[in-house]
Design an enzyme around this catalytic site. Structure first.
Site, PDB file in Angstrom:
ATOM      1  N   LYS A  31       0.837  -1.210   0.000  1.00  0.00           N
ATOM      2  CA  LYS A  31       0.000   0.000   0.000  1.00  0.00           C
ATOM      3  C   LYS A  31       0.866   1.252   0.000  1.00  0.00           C
ATOM      4  O   LYS A  31       0.658   2.167  -0.784  1.00  0.00           O
ATOM      5  CB  LYS A  31      -0.911   0.064   1.248  1.00  0.00           C
ATOM      6  CG  LYS A  31      -1.846  -1.113   1.420  1.00  0.00           C
ATOM      7  CD  LYS A  31      -2.725  -0.937   2.654  1.00  0.00           C
ATOM      8  CE  LYS A  31      -1.983  -0.980   3.980  1.00  0.00           C
ATOM      9  NZ  LYS A  31      -1.595  -2.316   4.454  1.00  0.00           N
ATOM     10  N   ARG A  66      -9.617   1.367   8.788  1.00  0.00           N
ATOM     11  CA  ARG A  66      -9.323  -0.046   8.988  1.00  0.00           C
ATOM     12  C   ARG A  66     -10.518  -0.762   9.604  1.00  0.00           C
ATOM     13  O   ARG A  66     -10.489  -1.981   9.704  1.00  0.00           O
ATOM     14  CB  ARG A  66      -8.135  -0.182   9.937  1.00  0.00           C
ATOM     15  CG  ARG A  66      -6.781  -0.397   9.249  1.00  0.00           C
ATOM     16  CD  ARG A  66      -5.878  -0.924  10.306  1.00  0.00           C
ATOM     17  NE  ARG A  66      -4.571  -1.377  10.006  1.00  0.00           N
ATOM     18  CZ  ARG A  66      -3.536  -0.715   9.535  1.00  0.00           C
ATOM     19  NH1 ARG A  66      -3.663   0.505   9.111  1.00  0.00           N
ATOM     20  NH2 ARG A  66      -2.354  -1.272   9.449  1.00  0.00           N
ATOM     21  N   ARG A 119      11.599  -7.422   5.705  1.00  0.00           N
ATOM     22  CA  ARG A 119      11.527  -5.976   5.437  1.00  0.00           C
ATOM     23  C   ARG A 119      12.445  -5.209   6.397  1.00  0.00           C
ATOM     24  O   ARG A 119      12.466  -5.473   7.593  1.00  0.00           O
ATOM     25  CB  ARG A 119      10.078  -5.509   5.612  1.00  0.00           C
ATOM     26  CG  ARG A 119       9.896  -4.016   5.411  1.00  0.00           C
ATOM     27  CD  ARG A 119       8.469  -3.674   5.143  1.00  0.00           C
ATOM     28  NE  ARG A 119       7.603  -3.760   6.327  1.00  0.00           N
ATOM     29  CZ  ARG A 119       6.327  -3.383   6.298  1.00  0.00           C
ATOM     30  NH1 ARG A 119       5.787  -2.919   5.191  1.00  0.00           N
ATOM     31  NH2 ARG A 119       5.590  -3.482   7.386  1.00  0.00           N
ATOM     32  N   ARG A 168      11.151  -2.921  11.829  1.00  0.00           N
ATOM     33  CA  ARG A 168      10.041  -2.427  12.666  1.00  0.00           C
ATOM     34  C   ARG A 168       9.786  -3.422  13.779  1.00  0.00           C
ATOM     35  O   ARG A 168       9.846  -4.620  13.554  1.00  0.00           O
ATOM     36  CB  ARG A 168       8.778  -2.314  11.806  1.00  0.00           C
ATOM     37  CG  ARG A 168       8.478  -0.912  11.359  1.00  0.00           C
ATOM     38  CD  ARG A 168       7.395  -0.880  10.327  1.00  0.00           C
ATOM     39  NE  ARG A 168       6.096  -1.393  10.786  1.00  0.00           N
ATOM     40  CZ  ARG A 168       4.973  -1.321  10.064  1.00  0.00           C
ATOM     41  NH1 ARG A 168       4.992  -0.752   8.877  1.00  0.00           N
ATOM     42  NH2 ARG A 168       3.846  -1.799  10.521  1.00  0.00           N
ATOM     43  N   ARG A 225      -1.379  -9.121  12.983  1.00  0.00           N
ATOM     44  CA  ARG A 225      -1.857  -8.029  12.116  1.00  0.00           C
ATOM     45  C   ARG A 225      -2.685  -8.569  10.967  1.00  0.00           C
ATOM     46  O   ARG A 225      -3.699  -7.981  10.586  1.00  0.00           O
ATOM     47  CB  ARG A 225      -0.659  -7.208  11.616  1.00  0.00           C
ATOM     48  CG  ARG A 225      -0.103  -6.288  12.716  1.00  0.00           C
ATOM     49  CD  ARG A 225       1.370  -5.971  12.532  1.00  0.00           C
ATOM     50  NE  ARG A 225       1.660  -5.306  11.292  1.00  0.00           N
ATOM     51  CZ  ARG A 225       2.871  -5.328  10.694  1.00  0.00           C
ATOM     52  NH1 ARG A 225       3.872  -6.005  11.238  1.00  0.00           N
ATOM     53  NH2 ARG A 225       3.062  -4.662   9.596  1.00  0.00           N
TER      54      ARG A 225
HETATM   55  P1  ADP Z   1       0.804  -2.419   8.199  1.00  0.00           P
HETATM   56  O1  ADP Z   1       2.212  -2.651   7.734  1.00  0.00           O
HETATM   57  O2  ADP Z   1       0.303  -3.522   9.094  1.00  0.00           O
HETATM   58  O3  ADP Z   1      -0.156  -2.057   7.109  1.00  0.00           O
HETATM   59  P2  ADP Z   1       0.764   0.291   9.317  1.00  0.00           P
HETATM   60  O4  ADP Z   1       2.105   0.858   9.170  1.00  0.00           O
HETATM   61  O5  ADP Z   1      -0.325   0.792   8.452  1.00  0.00           O
HETATM   62  O6  ADP Z   1       0.924  -1.286   9.236  1.00  0.00           O
HETATM   63  O7  ADP Z   1       0.270   0.414  10.835  1.00  0.00           O
HETATM   64  C1  ADP Z   1       1.064  -0.065  11.906  1.00  0.00           C
HETATM   65  C2  ADP Z   1       0.243  -0.184  13.184  1.00  0.00           C
HETATM   66  O8  ADP Z   1      -0.338   1.105  13.518  1.00  0.00           O
HETATM   67  C3  ADP Z   1      -0.969  -1.122  13.104  1.00  0.00           C
HETATM   68  O9  ADP Z   1      -0.631  -2.481  13.323  1.00  0.00           O
HETATM   69  C4  ADP Z   1      -1.852  -0.535  14.232  1.00  0.00           C
HETATM   70  O10 ADP Z   1      -1.352  -0.894  15.498  1.00  0.00           O
HETATM   71  C5  ADP Z   1      -1.650   0.954  14.070  1.00  0.00           C
HETATM   72  N1  ADP Z   1      -2.629   1.560  13.125  1.00  0.00           N
HETATM   73  C6  ADP Z   1      -2.346   2.160  11.931  1.00  0.00           C
HETATM   74  N2  ADP Z   1      -3.458   2.606  11.339  1.00  0.00           N
HETATM   75  C7  ADP Z   1      -4.486   2.269  12.170  1.00  0.00           C
HETATM   76  C8  ADP Z   1      -5.900   2.437  12.099  1.00  0.00           C
HETATM   77  N3  ADP Z   1      -6.480   3.046  11.054  1.00  0.00           N
HETATM   78  N4  ADP Z   1      -6.648   1.979  13.123  1.00  0.00           N
HETATM   79  C9  ADP Z   1      -6.095   1.373  14.184  1.00  0.00           C
HETATM   80  N5  ADP Z   1      -4.768   1.168  14.310  1.00  0.00           N
HETATM   81  C10 ADP Z   1      -3.965   1.603  13.317  1.00  0.00           C
END
Ligand code: ADP
Length: 214
Positions: free
Chosen positions: A13, A87, A126, A152, A163
């Site tokens: 994404k 989400r 990653r 990360r 996740r």
């Molecule tokens: P991913 O690589 O899983 O897509 P992101 O970088 O988008 O991860 O998000 C990392 C973390 O931040 C998520 O696992 C969650 O804990 C939190 N997070 C991000 N966006 C949201 C959201 N819209 N609602 C709730 N938690 C979120």
């Protein structure tokens, strides 16, 4: 143009949203990046920081406010790309209300589809560059020698599985919510292959030209 990217962790994404940002001159808004920046600065409450590190979803109210403030900034006046938000259905409804109040309309919701096995493989390899945030894969696009990279804290296999579970629990509700705005994109293959599928899926919604320099 207002776009949403939805997909499992590591679906690409962020990579694809960044490409569209350069192409169309509209900002990419990633709740994950915004939350990580707050966590690094020590301004995210400790219980939320712990939940994030464990791979859990944060409560809707902790992210909705971030988005509400961000999309009213001047650089979002021509549109924006949401990556990692909404989400949950609650977040989607909150976004609907914000857009309606502002008299704005969502153009497309892109679902990036990648099989679970590939997700885990992508994520555990990653690494990010400490200074630029650039993303590498240890096997397929390794960081240049001498580049300092880090993993990360939520990119370990058990946390990726959590996740993925969070995503599996919520994506059907989002797909129903967005109905005819949804376009499914096959997220496997090279970055360029995925980008061209996205371009096709955007069809008439996409501006045809690169933004002109001033
Ligand atoms: P991913 O690589 O899983 O897509 P992101 O970088 O988008 O991860 O998000 C990392 C973390 O931040 C998520 O696992 C969650 O804990 C939190 N997070 C991000 N966006 C949201 C959201 N819209 N609602 C709730 N938690 C979120």
């Amino acid at each position: 143009m207002i776009l949403i990217f939805i997909g499992p962790p590591g679906a690409g994404k962020g990579t694809q949203a960044a490409k569209l940002t350069r192409q169309y001159g509209i900002p990419q808004i990633s709740t994950g990046d915004m939350l990580r920046a707050r966590k690094a600065a020590g301004t995210l409450p400790a219980d939320l920081a712990d939940l994030m590190s464990a791979g859990g979803l944060l409560p809707d109210e902790s992210v909705v406010g971030l988005i509400r403030d961000r999309i009213t900034e001047a650089d979002c006046s021509g549109g924006f790309i949401l990556d990692g938000f909404p989400r949950t259905e609650g977040q989607a409804r909150a976004l609907d209300a914000m857009l309606e109040a502002a008299g704005r309309r969502l153009d497309r919701v892109l679902f990036l589809q990648v099989p679970d096995g590939l997700i885990v493989e992508r994520i555990v390899h990653r690494r990010m560059c400490v200074s630029t945030g650039e993303v590498f894969h240890l096997l397929y696009s390794p960081p240049p020698a001498g580049r300092e990279v880090r993993q990360r804290d939520d990119d370990t296999e058990p946390k990726v599985r959590r996740r993925l579970g969070e995503y599996t629990n919520t994506f059907e509700a989002l797909r129903r919510h967005y109905g005819s705005l949804v376009r499914e994109i096959e997220g496997t293959g090279t970055i360029e292959e995925v980008a061209s599928r996205i371009h096709l899926a955007l069809g008439a919604a996409a501006p045809r030209e690169e933004p002109r320099s001033p």
